[in-house]
Design an enzyme around this catalytic site. Structure first.
Site, PDB file in Angstrom:
ATOM      1  CG  ASP A  18      -1.842  -1.137   1.305  1.00  0.00           C
ATOM      2  OD1 ASP A  18      -2.136  -1.700   0.240  1.00  0.00           O
ATOM      3  OD2 ASP A  18      -2.278  -1.474   2.425  1.00  0.00           O
ATOM      4  NE  ARG A  19      -1.340   7.059  -2.101  1.00  0.00           N
ATOM      5  CZ  ARG A  19      -1.190   7.590  -3.306  1.00  0.00           C
ATOM      6  NH1 ARG A  19      -0.135   8.327  -3.580  1.00  0.00           N
ATOM      7  NH2 ARG A  19      -2.091   7.405  -4.237  1.00  0.00           N
TER       8      ARG A  19
END
Ligand code: URA
Length: 231
Positions: A107-108
């Site tokens: 994920d970011r």
């Protein structure tokens, strides 16, 4: 020894330019094979023996690297998503074929071990649930977890919201306070966050410290190093 390929095809597939552009490099006498200047872009060569402007080609036998993914960048190639992991890698890699890709995604906001390759068989091998590649994460939760989570996660019965198949058993180590280490053997979408969400916990910080045999060593965030592909 690698198979022999056309010189123009080698240069174009390694991201040095279009077929037309790399043929011009040959016509301009900038390309050598084993030290001999070439004049035929269709001549066959082993990629590792080709040089452009007296410099060896970058990763002529394929890319396999470990990147310390920093927070704030995405594993997508889509420019609209903001800063990408590809912006931390040499720009030429985006011009290569087969395409360079991460092995799975983080994920970011997740940091840590990310493998990047153009070897799609390797992607399959390291992401397929059948191969049981361990993924170890260090997480900070929004509060100290109840000790029962250790057995719940190890039971192999946890069903994530919207999924029929239970998650494979995962190993949870309580590190004190809200700090935990969790080892999972699958790579479902947002898996770790969803596993903790199932029990009402939020993951505030997530860092992947190991994927299979690969760890970051002394790589700082944003740096990468080349790896030897598994045999
Ligand atoms: N699990 C998640 O929830 N996010 C990641 O980035 C990796 C595993």
């Amino acid at each position: 020894m690698q198979p022999l390929r056309r010189i123009d095809q080698i240069l174009a597939s390694l991201g040095y330019g279009s077929r037309r552009e790399v043929r011009k490099f040959v016509a301009d006498g900038r390309v050598t094979v084993a030290g001999v200047v070439q004049d035929d872009p269709g001549g066959k060569a082993e990629p590792a023996s080709v040089q452009l402007d007296d410099a060896p080609l970058e990763f002529p036998e394929g890319i396999f690297v470990i990147l310390h993914k920093p927070a704030g960048c995405v594993c997508s190639r889509d420019l609209r998503e903001g800063r990408r992991i590809y912006d931390l890698l040499p720009p030429r890699w985006l011009q290569r074929g087969p395409a360079v890709t991460s092995i799975g995604r983080l994920d970011r906001d997740t940091t840590g071990v990310l493998l990047v390759t153009d070897n799609h068989a390797l992607v399959h091998r390291l992401t397929s649930p059948r191969h049981h590649v361990d993924k170890v994460y260090q997480a900070t939760l929004d509060r100290a977890p109840e000790p029962r989570l250790v057995d719940e996660l190890a039971s192999g019965t946890l069903r994530l919201a919207g999924e029929d198949k239970p998650c494979a058993a995962a190993q949870l180590v309580l590190r004190g306070g809200a700090e935990v280490e969790i080892t999972v053997h699958e790579g479902r979408f947002h898996q770790v966050k969803r596993m903790f969400a199932h029990f009402g916990y939020e993951v505030c910080r997530l860092h992947r410290s190991r994927l299979g045999d690969y760890t970051l060593g002394d790589l700082s965030a944003g740096q990468w190093r080349a790896l030897v592909p598994p045999g």
